[in-house]
Design a protein around this motif. Structure first.
Motif: not given
Lengths: 362, 303
Positions: B222-223, A113, B218-219, A102-105, B214, A117
């Motif tokens: 945001p992107q 992650f 969440r994935i 996930f590039p934003h984390m 979810q 969950m």
């Protein structure tokens, strides 16, 4: 190893550990991707599904992971039937070919992650995520973003992210495909080490026979939606059951032959040693390194058309009336190398002449 | 203007540094038309509007007396203030609905539709632009009106015995038409940002235990946040200034702030109209300022 609590429901069979695929068929429209697959993968094993593209290996992986549903058949994991369960309800995690980080984390958030969950408390999940990063040697990199890592590091984050949930089975879909040769070889060693450390069952999909040979406990060579051969790397290399398997794994020489007992007669009339096993028309397969270059009984004559120095061995090609294509011979470095055009006699021991079903090149 | 003059002098003056200077200035020449256009057609009129909003109107003539009276007047009339709130409310609701419809469309298009079929579908989204804006709004009268398609259908099914007027000339009609008008902007903007998304990430999220919802929240979301915000801006801001749609399908119940501005100008109350225009413009500037950070992708990816 996780112990499965005894389940009351009739579907559970605690006696079968590992993964069990029974008569699994997968149809895409009229196209059969898998035609009746029966496969048992042992608990804790490093198992490789090997084959060319379109052979059904990725479909098999997706069936175990729950990303596709079987048309027919049953899938069991650790004694529990899972073929009707969605991916997140199976004790399985996946390392994707493209890593799919996930590039934003941050790296740590990526690894955390799965635990988030599962509503694992934050302090516990942070600790377990740090542990998982330690397992792949990236404990210092938790605060980085994926884009700041090299391909090899991203790959290891993907492994840590999947392992942090302590799955019964880790699925790896050509995880090293995007990396260069050197890095691939290093990560092969690392993955095997990680597998020994965690003891989780690894199911690894690849089309690269060397990758499969170097890491797997057992390999299933697949072709056309079926398992062509299943065994340890050595068993498959030394005793391929078909021309397809022999061709796919390692280099091989093929001769059309008529077999009687332990003797094979080649098209030019020469008689050579073979392991036997069937009589009549057959294909004889000999590995390049099994051939020796001196004459005597049961040898074939030819002349050298090409010699190549390849570092760890010298490869020579010998043209002979006994075979359609030049015979490839691998000589140890230091052995006497014949000159180009020189006449040579080729022979091998009976055990190295593997007799296969007759058939044209795959 | 000054850059224009500078180029001219540099080109004529003799000297060694001349070619360098000329080429340096020359590289800015391309900006001149844009600067002229922006200056003459935007900044100067804006300045005039600002001045007007602080001037006074006496007997239909603008008097150059500085005053805050126009603003005070606007906030002193309850009907105007409630129209302002209603406009905001209509704009927010229309934007939410338009984006709410555009998101699943863009998601479906970029995830499940083969590339070959996508272009024709995107063209279909743009097709309405081939007809004039006014025509598209008027056509809703033939759908929602008393002799419109909806009423005829209800009559045909026997659900109603006489035509209903409830479909037209109120806020619901305005919102419906605004959603219809601005859906393409939302859909195209969202599509271009979702299109680049790596869908394996959603699979990975679900593999790690996330439910489909979810995983999306969440994935994916945001992107594509910059894309969502751009879409919201493209939809919300023009709706704030809408006046034709409420005028044609909104009736008296659907009045928006744009209609107030038009009314003031038609009644030659230029200074009051200018004040309201500036209130709307000021609000939009504040909005863009708040969103400016969210529009940068760099920050989100740390690369």
């Amino acid at each position: 190893m996780t112990t499965v609590p005894p389940l009351a429901d009739a579907d559970s069979r605690p006696d079968t550990a590992g993964i069990d695929l029974r008569g699994v068929v997968k149809q895409y429209g009229t196209q059969a991707a898998l035609r009746g697959l029966d496969l048992q993968i042992r608990d804790g094993e490093f198992f490789c599904l090997l084959g060319p593209s379109g052979c059904g290996k990725t479909t098999t992986l997706n069936l175990i992971g729950g990303f596709v549903a079987p048309t027919e058949g049953e899938i069991w994991i650790q004694g529990k039937r899972v073929d009707q369960l969605p991916p997140h309800k199976r004790p399985v995690n996946t390392v994707f070919q493209s890593y799919a980080l996930f590039p934003h984390m941050s790296v740590l958030e990526n690894v955390r992650f799965g635990l988030k969950m599962d509503r694992v408390p934050r302090d516990v999940s942070s600790e377990r995520a740090a542990q998982a990063l330690g397992l792949v040697g990236l404990e210092e990199f938790g605060s980085r973003m994926p884009a700041q890592l090299s391909g090899g590091q991203q790959q290891r984050v993907a492994v840590a992210r999947a392992l942090v949930k302590r799955p019964a089975v880790l699925l790896l879909d050509e995880p090293l495909g995007a990396l260069d040769l050197k890095l691939r070889q290093r990560l092969q060693i690392e993955l095997a080490q990680i597998h020994r450390d965690v003891g989780t069952t690894f199911v690894y999909v690849t089309h690269d026979q060397e990758e499969a040979m170097s890491m797997a406990d057992r390999i299933a060579v697949m072709n056309g939606g079926r398992i062509e051969q299943l065994g340890t790397p050595e068993e498959i290399y030394r005793g391929p059951v078909s021309r397809f398997v022999a061709d796919f794994i390692g280099d091989s020489n093929f001769f059309e032959a008529t077999v009687e007992g332990a003797v094979a007669q080649l098209p030019d009339g020469s008689r050579v040693a073979c392991a036997g096993g069937r009589s009549g028309a057959a294909t004889l397969m000999v590995r390049p390194e099994a051939i020796v270059l001196h004459g005597g009984d049961g040898s074939i004559a030819g002349h050298v058309v090409q010699t190549s120095f390849l570092g760890s061995y010298i490869r020579i090609a010998v043209e002979t009336p006994a075979a359609g294509a030049p015979v490839i011979v691998a000589l140890r470095d230091g052995a006497a190398v014949p000159a180009l055009g020189e006449g040579v006699m080729l022979s091998w021991t009976a055990a190295d002449g593997v007799v296969l079903e007759p058939g044209p090149a795959a | 203007m000054s850059s224009d003059a500078g180029t001219a002098t540099a080109a004529r003056a003799p000297g060694e540094r001349l070619p360098r200077l000329a080429s340096a200035l020359g590289s800015y020449v391309g900006f001149v038309p844009a600067v002229l256009l922006l200056g003459l057609c935007f900044l100067v009129p804006l300045g005039i509007v600002v001045c007007y909003s602080f001037w006074d109107t006496v007997d239909y003539a603008v008097v150059h007396d500085w005053t805050l009276g126009n603003y005070r007047y606007f906030f002193s009339v309850g009907a105007y203030v409630s129209t302002m709130w209603a406009t905001l409310w209509v704009a927010v609701l229309s934007t939410v609905i338009a984006i709410g419809l555009a998101f699943p469309f863009a998601y479906w298009l970029s995830r499940y539709v083969p590339r070959k079929i996508r272009t024709p579908l995107l063209v279909l989204v743009i097709v309405p632009f081939w007809a004039s804006y006014l025509l598209r709004v008027y056509s809703w009268l033939t759908i929602l009106g008393e002799k419109g398609v909806v009423n005829r259908f209800l009559h045909w099914t026997g659900l109603t015995s006489h035509p209903l007027g409830i479909f037209l000339y109120d806020r619901p009609a305005v919102i419906l038409v605004l959603v219809y008008l601005y859906f393409p902007f939302g859909a195209l903007t969202l599509y271009s940002s979702i299109e680049r998304f790596d869908w394996n990430q959603l699979r990975a999220a679900m593999d790690l235990g996330a439910s489909p919802l979810q995983a999306i929240l969440r994935i994916l979301v945001p992107q594509i946040r910059p894309g969502i915000i751009t879409a919201v801006i493209f939809v919300f801001i023009p709706i704030l200034g809408e006046y034709l749609t409420p005028q044609i399908v909104g009736g008296t119940g659907g009045v928006m702030i744009g209609n107030l501005i038009v009314n003031f100008f038609q009644e030659a109350e230029y200074t009051r109209g200018a004040a309201i225009s500036l209130l709307v413009a000021g609000f939009i500037v504040v909005l863009l300022f708040v969103f400016r950070k969210s529009l940068s992708t760099k920050e989100a990816y740390g690369a």
